[in-house]
Design an enzyme around this catalytic site. Structure first.
Site, mmCIF file in Angstrom:
data_model
loop_
_atom_site.group_PDB
_atom_site.id
_atom_site.type_symbol
_atom_site.label_atom_id
_atom_site.label_comp_id
_atom_site.label_asym_id
_atom_site.label_seq_id
_atom_site.Cartn_x
_atom_site.Cartn_y
_atom_site.Cartn_z
ATOM 1 N N ARG A 37 -38.796 66.645 57.415
ATOM 2 C CA ARG A 37 -37.454 66.278 57.033
ATOM 3 C C ARG A 37 -36.583 65.198 57.859
ATOM 4 O O ARG A 37 -35.765 64.706 57.206
ATOM 5 C CB ARG A 37 -36.681 67.497 56.976
ATOM 6 C CG ARG A 37 -37.055 68.413 56.032
ATOM 7 C CD ARG A 37 -36.005 69.770 55.817
ATOM 8 N NE ARG A 37 -36.384 69.960 54.392
ATOM 9 C CZ ARG A 37 -35.876 71.252 54.007
ATOM 10 N NH1 ARG A 37 -35.491 72.285 54.980
ATOM 11 N NH2 ARG A 37 -36.200 71.592 52.652
ATOM 12 N N LYS A 199 -43.516 84.244 40.271
ATOM 13 C CA LYS A 199 -42.765 84.898 39.219
ATOM 14 C C LYS A 199 -42.130 84.096 38.006
ATOM 15 O O LYS A 199 -41.654 82.965 38.200
ATOM 16 C CB LYS A 199 -41.694 85.532 39.890
ATOM 17 C CG LYS A 199 -42.049 86.972 40.653
ATOM 18 C CD LYS A 199 -40.894 87.299 41.345
ATOM 19 C CE LYS A 199 -41.010 88.609 42.013
ATOM 20 N NZ LYS A 199 -39.736 88.980 42.595
ATOM 21 N N GLY A 375 -35.269 74.543 46.153
ATOM 22 C CA GLY A 375 -33.895 75.016 44.995
ATOM 23 C C GLY A 375 -33.133 73.819 44.409
ATOM 24 O O GLY A 375 -33.209 73.926 43.158
#
Ligand code: ADP
Ligand code: MG
Length: 394
Positions: A37, A199, A375
């Site tokens: 990062r 999921k 995200g």
């Protein structure tokens, strides 16, 4: 959207507030275990230095919940950054409003400072306007290069933009925006989305949005079994979200309506559990053993997916196709990574575990773009406008 990019800013002698994502992992002794990062923002920081800006870097690290937590200090990052840049980075450990401005006043053109963890201030995550104004007073121009945090509207990436004359996206954020556009907004056709991961429930909005845009949708990973169940097959002890079988049905119907070619695994690597690789075997999608769980896609599925990928010009991928953390269950993900890498497609990959999986596969260098957002990337796939990107739109 009308977003300025860093290249168009005049930086000479200006104080540049650069929001970066230095949310790096530390070990117990606060040594940085992965500096990806930090290195990802070096082009932006070097550009600021070379153009004579006084660069003020601002980042969060971890979840200190508005308090000064010593184990979440950015001090080790300032040291690593100094080593990477080859110049001393000033670490501003004095609080904003209580000494930080005085320290920053000593910053000269071409020099770099890093503020202490911005989440030590409770106002940051509250997106507090007054705090945003205080931050804006530290600088003349605002640059956002923190894509991985762009789905959260906080004071240092949203409120601040209301109070600063010029705002722009840094090189990393520019790449994220431009590659996403190439993959999902104006893609070369045919396009294929590969969606896997554990999921279906975390990816419903993304699946629905994608079905509006792609020609092919390849499903893998744990969510494939909820789809197979929706088609009426038993999936043994595989991951199954029983309350989302109807969601999977809706997605199958939507794919038919939109004429999207939806592909599910036809053969599956099964094992008694995730720790029993020695007992793994192959099963057909319509005859999975009752006492085993699906852990990876099989060789026939790989060939099926290969044909579709080779016929595509654009591939966007989120979610590993098997429980890849165990190398014995990574063959499907690795093989598909190789196929994507060698296909000549524009390939864009995002998601925390997806990036680990692609790195593990050894094909990371051959992808067109690997997103730095987990995200944030998923929210782009959902068709959302990210608050920190919207804040740059003038
Ligand atoms: P990303 O972080 O890239 O968005 P997800 O978090 O949705 O991806 O999913 C990643 C996880 O899915 C990995 O930990 C992987 O082990 C798991 N996974 C994929 N396939 C299976 C499977 N068949 N059974 C169990 N876990 C799986
Ligand atoms: Mg994940």
């Amino acid at each position: 959207m009308a977003i300025k990019y860093l290249k168009s800013l005049d930086l000479a002698g200006k104080r540049a507030f650069v929001r970066v994502d230095f949310n790096v992992p530390y070990d117990k002794s606060m040594a940085i275990t992965d500096d990806t990062r930090i290195t990802a923002t070096l082009p932006t920081i070097r550009h600021c230095i070379e153009n004579g800006a006084r660069t003020i870097l601002v980042s969060h690290l971890g979840r200190p919940d508005g308090k000064a937590v010593p184990s979440m200090s950015l001090a080790p990052v300032a040291e690593r950054l100094s080593a990477l840049l080859g110049i001393k980075v000033m670490f501003v450990d004095k609080p904003i409003g209580q000494g930080a401005s005085e320290m920053l006043a000593g910053l000269k053109n071409g020099e770099v400072a890093l503020l202490e963890n911005i989440r030590f201030y409770p106002e940051e995550e509250k997106n507090d306007r007054e705090f945003g104004k205080k931050l804006a007073e530290l600088a003349d121009v605002y640059i956002n290069d923190a894509f991985a945090a762009a789905h959260r509207g906080h004071a240092s990436n949203e409120a601040i933009t209301n109070f600063i004359g010029e705002c722009a996206a840094g090189f990393l954020l520019e790449n994220e925006i431009e590659y996403f556009k190439k993959a999902m907004v104006n893609p070369a056709k045919p396009t294929t989305a590969i969606i896997g991961g554990v999921k279906i429930s975390t990816k419903i909005a993304a699946l629905k949005n994608i079905l509006d845009k792609v020609d092919n949708l390849i499903i893998g990973g744990g969510m494939a079994y909820t789809f197979l169940k929706a088609k009426g097959y038993d999936v043994g002890r595989s991951i199954l979200e029983a309350d989302h079988v109807s969601t999977a049905k809706t997605i199958i119907e939507l794919a038919e309506k939109n004429r999207v070619n939806l592909l599910l695994p036809v053969d599956i690597v099964v094992a008694p559990d995730l720790d029993s690789a020695d007992k793994k075997k192959l099963a057909r999608f319509d005859s999975m053993p009752a006492d085993m769980e699906g852990v990876d896609i099989g060789p026939e599925t790989i060939r099926l997916y290969e044909g579709v990928i080779r016929g595509s010009k654009t591939v966007v991928w989120n979610g590993p196709l098997g429980a890849f953390e165990n190398p014995a269950f990574a063959a499907g993900t690795n093989a598909v990574a190789g196929i994507v890498a060698e296909s000549g497609c524009l390939s864009v990959i995002g998601g925390g575990d997806s990036v680990s999986a692609i790195n593990q596969s050894g094909y990371a260098d051959k992808m067109s773009y690997i997103s730095t957002g987990g995200g944030a990337f998923l929210e782009l796939l959902e068709g959302k406008t990210l608050p920190a990107i919207k804040a740059l739109d003038r």
